[in-house]
Structures are given as structure tokens and as C-alpha cells.
Design a protein around this motif. Structure first.
Motif, PDB file in Angstrom:
ATOM      1  N   ASN A 166       0.983  -1.309   0.069  1.00  0.00           N
ATOM      2  CA  ASN A 166       0.123  -0.041  -0.042  1.00  0.00           C
ATOM      3  C   ASN A 166       0.871   1.221  -0.041  1.00  0.00           C
ATOM      4  OD1 ASN A 166      -2.679  -1.386   0.293  1.00  0.00           O
ATOM      5  ND2 ASN A 166      -1.599  -2.033   2.201  1.00  0.00           N
ATOM      6  N   ALA A 167       1.981   1.316  -0.522  1.00  0.00           N
ATOM      7  CA  ALA A 167       2.936   2.423  -0.472  1.00  0.00           C
ATOM      8  C   ALA A 167       2.691   3.463  -1.240  1.00  0.00           C
ATOM      9  CB  ALA A 167       4.485   1.815  -0.687  1.00  0.00           C
ATOM     10  N   GLY A 168       1.981   3.365  -2.110  1.00  0.00           N
ATOM     11  CA  GLY A 168       1.459   4.187  -3.156  1.00  0.00           C
ATOM     12  C   GLY A 168       0.238   4.923  -2.815  1.00  0.00           C
ATOM     13  N   GLU A 169      -0.366   4.529  -1.570  1.00  0.00           N
ATOM     14  CA  GLU A 169      -1.629   5.201  -1.073  1.00  0.00           C
ATOM     15  C   GLU A 169      -1.266   6.225  -0.202  1.00  0.00           C
ATOM     16  OE1 GLU A 169      -4.280   2.245   0.265  1.00  0.00           O
ATOM     17  OE2 GLU A 169      -4.320   1.136  -1.710  1.00  0.00           O
ATOM     18  N   GLY A 170      -2.161   7.058   0.175  1.00  0.00           N
ATOM     19  CA  GLY A 170      -1.940   8.061   1.361  1.00  0.00           C
ATOM     20  C   GLY A 170      -2.250   7.733   2.854  1.00  0.00           C
ATOM     21  N   PHE A 171      -2.277   8.565   3.601  1.00  0.00           N
ATOM     22  CA  PHE A 171      -2.608   8.498   5.101  1.00  0.00           C
ATOM     23  C   PHE A 171      -3.852   7.789   5.113  1.00  0.00           C
ATOM     24  CE2 PHE A 171       0.810  11.028   5.706  1.00  0.00           C
ATOM     25  CZ  PHE A 171       1.508  10.828   6.820  1.00  0.00           C
ATOM     26  N   VAL A 172      -4.068   6.727   6.097  1.00  0.00           N
ATOM     27  CA  VAL A 172      -5.381   6.029   6.393  1.00  0.00           C
ATOM     28  C   VAL A 172      -5.467   6.602   7.879  1.00  0.00           C
ATOM     29  CG1 VAL A 172      -6.403   3.720   7.245  1.00  0.00           C
ATOM     30  CG2 VAL A 172      -4.977   3.997   5.070  1.00  0.00           C
ATOM     31  N   PHE A 173      -6.852   6.806   8.064  1.00  0.00           N
ATOM     32  CA  PHE A 173      -7.318   7.392   9.316  1.00  0.00           C
ATOM     33  C   PHE A 173      -7.594   6.196  10.082  1.00  0.00           C
ATOM     34  CE2 PHE A 173     -10.900   9.437  11.909  1.00  0.00           C
ATOM     35  CZ  PHE A 173     -10.442  10.115  12.755  1.00  0.00           C
ATOM     36  N   SER A 174      -7.002   6.028  11.463  1.00  0.00           N
ATOM     37  CA  SER A 174      -7.116   5.016  12.322  1.00  0.00           C
ATOM     38  C   SER A 174      -7.695   5.569  13.815  1.00  0.00           C
ATOM     39  CB  SER A 174      -6.020   4.195  12.270  1.00  0.00           C
ATOM     40  OG  SER A 174      -5.764   3.567  11.015  1.00  0.00           O
ATOM     41  N   PRO A 175      -8.872   5.879  14.103  1.00  0.00           N
ATOM     42  CA  PRO A 175      -9.054   6.536  15.467  1.00  0.00           C
ATOM     43  C   PRO A 175      -9.080   5.497  16.445  1.00  0.00           C
ATOM     44  CG  PRO A 175     -11.033   6.342  14.036  1.00  0.00           C
ATOM     45  CD  PRO A 175     -10.055   5.750  13.112  1.00  0.00           C
ATOM     46  N   ASN A 176      -8.774   5.863  17.532  1.00  0.00           N
ATOM     47  CA  ASN A 176      -9.028   4.947  18.721  1.00  0.00           C
ATOM     48  C   ASN A 176      -9.638   5.889  20.121  1.00  0.00           C
ATOM     49  OD1 ASN A 176      -7.481   3.090  17.435  1.00  0.00           O
ATOM     50  ND2 ASN A 176      -5.460   3.604  18.400  1.00  0.00           N
ATOM     51  N   LEU A 177     -10.400   5.222  20.574  1.00  0.00           N
ATOM     52  CA  LEU A 177     -11.205   5.629  21.808  1.00  0.00           C
ATOM     53  C   LEU A 177     -11.285   5.035  23.143  1.00  0.00           C
ATOM     54  CD1 LEU A 177     -13.061   8.113  22.685  1.00  0.00           C
ATOM     55  CD2 LEU A 177     -14.916   7.036  22.155  1.00  0.00           C
ATOM     56  N   LYS A 178     -10.983   5.475  24.328  1.00  0.00           N
ATOM     57  CA  LYS A 178     -11.220   5.137  25.630  1.00  0.00           C
ATOM     58  C   LYS A 178     -11.994   5.744  26.423  1.00  0.00           C
ATOM     59  CE  LYS A 178      -8.343   3.126  29.426  1.00  0.00           C
ATOM     60  NZ  LYS A 178      -8.113   1.638  29.086  1.00  0.00           N
ATOM     61  N   ILE A 179     -12.983   4.883  27.079  1.00  0.00           N
ATOM     62  CA  ILE A 179     -13.849   5.924  27.929  1.00  0.00           C
ATOM     63  C   ILE A 179     -13.898   4.772  29.095  1.00  0.00           C
ATOM     64  CG2 ILE A 179     -16.013   6.790  28.412  1.00  0.00           C
ATOM     65  CD1 ILE A 179     -16.531   7.216  25.447  1.00  0.00           C
ATOM     66  N   ASP A 180     -13.495   5.313  30.523  1.00  0.00           N
ATOM     67  CA  ASP A 180     -13.881   4.278  31.510  1.00  0.00           C
ATOM     68  C   ASP A 180     -14.019   5.037  32.737  1.00  0.00           C
ATOM     69  OD1 ASP A 180     -11.542   5.278  32.871  1.00  0.00           O
ATOM     70  OD2 ASP A 180     -10.304   3.739  32.100  1.00  0.00           O
ATOM     71  N   ASP A 181     -14.777   4.288  33.783  1.00  0.00           N
ATOM     72  CA  ASP A 181     -14.938   4.784  34.992  1.00  0.00           C
ATOM     73  C   ASP A 181     -14.384   4.040  36.127  1.00  0.00           C
ATOM     74  OD1 ASP A 181     -16.449   5.958  37.119  1.00  0.00           O
ATOM     75  OD2 ASP A 181     -18.157   4.687  36.921  1.00  0.00           O
ATOM     76  N   ALA A 182     -13.807   4.842  37.041  1.00  0.00           N
ATOM     77  CA  ALA A 182     -12.915   4.357  38.223  1.00  0.00           C
ATOM     78  C   ALA A 182     -14.115   3.878  39.281  1.00  0.00           C
ATOM     79  CB  ALA A 182     -12.151   5.162  38.938  1.00  0.00           C
ATOM     80  N   ILE A 183     -14.620   2.678  39.044  1.00  0.00           N
ATOM     81  CA  ILE A 183     -15.719   2.075  39.818  1.00  0.00           C
ATOM     82  C   ILE A 183     -15.412   1.726  41.320  1.00  0.00           C
ATOM     83  CG2 ILE A 183     -16.916   1.139  37.928  1.00  0.00           C
ATOM     84  CD1 ILE A 183     -15.783  -1.643  38.442  1.00  0.00           C
ATOM     85  N   CYS A 184     -14.033   1.845  41.513  1.00  0.00           N
ATOM     86  CA  CYS A 184     -13.499   1.748  42.958  1.00  0.00           C
ATOM     87  C   CYS A 184     -11.838   2.150  43.065  1.00  0.00           C
ATOM     88  CB  CYS A 184     -13.449   0.337  43.683  1.00  0.00           C
ATOM     89  SG  CYS A 184     -12.599  -1.001  42.698  1.00  0.00           S
ATOM     90  N   LYS A 185     -11.451   2.383  43.877  1.00  0.00           N
ATOM     91  CA  LYS A 185     -10.064   2.766  44.150  1.00  0.00           C
ATOM     92  C   LYS A 185      -8.821   2.024  43.542  1.00  0.00           C
ATOM     93  CE  LYS A 185      -9.623   2.689  48.560  1.00  0.00           C
ATOM     94  NZ  LYS A 185      -9.200   2.870  50.030  1.00  0.00           N
ATOM     95  N   TRP A 186      -9.242   0.848  43.261  1.00  0.00           N
ATOM     96  CA  TRP A 186      -8.081  -0.055  42.557  1.00  0.00           C
ATOM     97  C   TRP A 186      -8.507  -0.462  41.215  1.00  0.00           C
ATOM     98  CZ3 TRP A 186      -9.903  -4.969  41.619  1.00  0.00           C
ATOM     99  CH2 TRP A 186     -11.330  -5.404  42.233  1.00  0.00           C
ATOM    100  N   MET A 187      -9.759  -0.310  40.621  1.00  0.00           N
ATOM    101  CA  MET A 187      -9.871  -0.594  39.453  1.00  0.00           C
ATOM    102  C   MET A 187     -10.841   0.262  38.342  1.00  0.00           C
ATOM    103  SD  MET A 187     -11.785  -4.067  38.197  1.00  0.00           S
ATOM    104  CE  MET A 187     -13.673  -3.595  39.004  1.00  0.00           C
ATOM    105  N   ALA A 188     -10.572   0.414  37.094  1.00  0.00           N
ATOM    106  CA  ALA A 188     -11.600   1.235  36.508  1.00  0.00           C
ATOM    107  C   ALA A 188     -12.184   0.152  35.392  1.00  0.00           C
ATOM    108  CB  ALA A 188     -10.881   2.162  35.677  1.00  0.00           C
ATOM    109  N   ALA A 189     -13.313   0.434  34.703  1.00  0.00           N
ATOM    110  CA  ALA A 189     -13.784  -0.474  33.862  1.00  0.00           C
ATOM    111  C   ALA A 189     -14.529   0.522  32.796  1.00  0.00           C
ATOM    112  CB  ALA A 189     -15.047  -1.292  34.486  1.00  0.00           C
ATOM    113  N   GLY A 190     -14.349  -0.006  31.363  1.00  0.00           N
ATOM    114  CA  GLY A 190     -14.796   0.782  30.403  1.00  0.00           C
ATOM    115  C   GLY A 190     -14.862  -0.073  29.305  1.00  0.00           C
ATOM    116  N   ILE A 191     -14.643   0.896  28.075  1.00  0.00           N
ATOM    117  CA  ILE A 191     -14.614   0.471  26.693  1.00  0.00           C
ATOM    118  C   ILE A 191     -13.334   0.908  25.988  1.00  0.00           C
ATOM    119  CG2 ILE A 191     -17.073   0.059  26.326  1.00  0.00           C
ATOM    120  CD1 ILE A 191     -17.051   2.742  24.818  1.00  0.00           C
ATOM    121  N   GLU A 192     -12.995   0.227  25.130  1.00  0.00           N
ATOM    122  CA  GLU A 192     -12.036   0.644  24.182  1.00  0.00           C
ATOM    123  C   GLU A 192     -12.268   0.443  22.669  1.00  0.00           C
ATOM    124  OE1 GLU A 192      -8.106  -0.259  27.241  1.00  0.00           O
ATOM    125  OE2 GLU A 192      -8.129  -1.066  25.317  1.00  0.00           O
TER     126      GLU A 192
END
Length: 252
Positions: A166-192
Motif C-alpha cells: 500500500n506504499a502508493g496510497e495516502g494516510f489512513v485514518f485510524s481513530p482509537n477511543l477509551k472511556i472508563d469509570d473508576a468504579i473503585c480505588k483499585w479498578m476502572a472499567a470501560g470500553i476501548e
């Protein structure tokens, strides 16, 4: 629980190329502390992936990916990381795959910006039997924010093949997202979320894009250690379907 509602809502909103399965991580804007080093092991296993060779690339189903990442902080605005990619599987799929170098700059915390902000440049090579492109470049802006117990990080990455199919092609958009909630002092849970949508302004049909959604947990047992575990699902036909991942890190 509120984070379960969030996961369900995002899953419905996605109709279903994500980053390579060697470093499945949404990055935060913070850097490794000056004169300290972080050593991480990225491990994942693909339960359901490609079952046959495609465009000269070996199949991904039932393969372990093991990546060693070593990052050193030089000051409060610059760090550099290096990756060593490895594959473990049958039929010739056990091998050292390649390496990447990742310098990164960030807005120092001492400036008290309203959001965290950093920018990384990752480049390097992978063997042709494991990737259509042997040399690649990734430019990854990182924007994050903590609001009460919630944490959000967005990585609107752009990837470019420097040598390969794919060297002849341009840039590819590759978004990443993380959302989590610290449900207690020692752990957070969420999505990626990990996506590879295509060239900006010329996105292919949704079935030709890649989208992955992970349920993920972060554990805070010690300031010197980090632990992230997750299970992910591919949401399109061109994406590996079922992947378990673990990231274990130690600061020195």
C-alpha cells in the motif's frame, strides 16, 4: 451500572484497518517520568481471525502476539519507546516479527492545560509474511481528560505505508477511543474502540473498514505497576472477531 449502559449504547451505534494486534492500547497523554523507564509486555490471543493466507500475510486465528515495549522518559515533555513484535503459532507463525521506534512529545502537566495533549511518531518495520507493508509510519495525536471518576482518551491516528503493498496510497485514518469509570480505588472499567476507516475524504464501504470494540479493565495495585486486561470483538467482516488481551507494565 453506568459503564455497562455506555458499552451497550456504543455497541448499538456502530454498524459494524484497526491497529495491528501487537499493541492493542489507547494511549494517555502522560509520559514516563524523567529519568525513569517503563517496561511493558503486550500479550493477546486471537480466538477467531483469518484462517488462510491473504495477500501473502499468514492467518491470525489461534495466534499469540507478544510485544515488549521499553519507554524512557528524558524530561517532562519528551520520551522515546521501542517495540519488539513477536508471534507464537503453528505452521511457521512463531517468529520475531519486527520493531518500531516511537518518540513522543507532550504539553507538560506544570502548564495546567484544560486537557492532556501529546503527539507521537511511530515508525519501523514488520516482516512481509506478517504484514502487507514492511515499513510504516504512524502519527498519533493524543487528547485526554479526567472528569470526576470518568476518564476519556481520543487518539485520532493517521497511518502511512512507506514500503509494501500500500506504499502508493495516502494516510489512513485510524481513530482509537477509551472511556472508563473508576468504579473503585483499585479498578476502572470501560470500553476501548479501535478503527481503521480509510483515507480521509475517500472512505471505503463499511464492510471494508475495520472496527473493534473491547471491554477493558485497568487495575491500580501499585504506582510502579500497570495492568490492563480486555476482551474484544470485531464488528466488520474484515476484522479479527474475538481477541483477549493483557498489558503488564513495570516502572523503574
Amino acid at each position: 451500572m453506568k459503564w455497562l449502559i455506555l458499552i451497550f449504547g456504543l455497541g448499538l451505534s456502530l454498524h459494524s484497518l484497526a491497529q495491528d494486534n501487537y499493541e492493542i492500547q489507547v494511549y494517555g497523554s502522560d509520559l514516563v517520568e524523567p529519568h525513569h523507564t517503563m517496561v511493558e509486555l503486550h500479550s493477546n490471543y486471537t480466538f477467531q481471525g483469518s484462517k488462510q493466507e491473504e495477500n501473502g500475510v499468514l492467518p491470525t486465528q489461534h495466534v499469540f502476539h507478544e510485544t515488549v515495549e521499553i519507554t524512557h522518559g528524558f524530561n517532562d515533555w519528551f520520551e522515546t519507546g521501542v517495540y519488539f513484535f513477536n508471534s507464537i503459532g503453528n505452521h511457521g507463525r512463531t517468529a520475531y516479527v519486527g520493531s518500531h521506534l516511537r518518540p513522543r512529545i507532550a504539553v507538560p502537566e506544570r502548564l495546567h492545560w484544560p486537557v492532556g495533549l501529546s503527539l507521537s511518531f511511530e515508525f519501523g518495520f514488520q516482516k512481509r509474511s506478517f504484514s502487507e507493508d514492511t515499513w510504516t509510519l504512524e502519527i498519533r495525536p493524543i487528547i485526554d481528560k479526567t472528569l470526576d471518576t470518568w476518564y476519556v482518551s481520543f487518539n485520532p491516528s493517521f497511518e502511512k505505508s512507506l514500503r509494501g503493498r500500500n506504499a502508493g496510497e495516502g494516510f489512513v485514518f485510524s481513530p482509537n477511543l477509551k472511556i472508563d469509570d473508576a468504579i473503585c480505588k483499585w479498578m476502572a472499567a470501560g470500553i476501548e474502540y479501535y478503527g481503521s476507516i480509510g483515507p480521509p475524504g475517500d472512505f471505503p464501504p463499511i464492510d471494508e473498514q475495520q472496527h473493534q470494540l473491547f471491554l477493558a479493565f485497568d487495575f491500580f495495585f501499585s504506582p510502579q505497576w500497570e495492568l490492563n486486561v480486555g476482551y474484544g470483538w470485531g464488528l466488520t467482516s474484515g476484522t479479527d472477531r474475538d481477541i483477549a488481551k493483557l498489558i503488564l507494565g513495570r516502572r523503574f
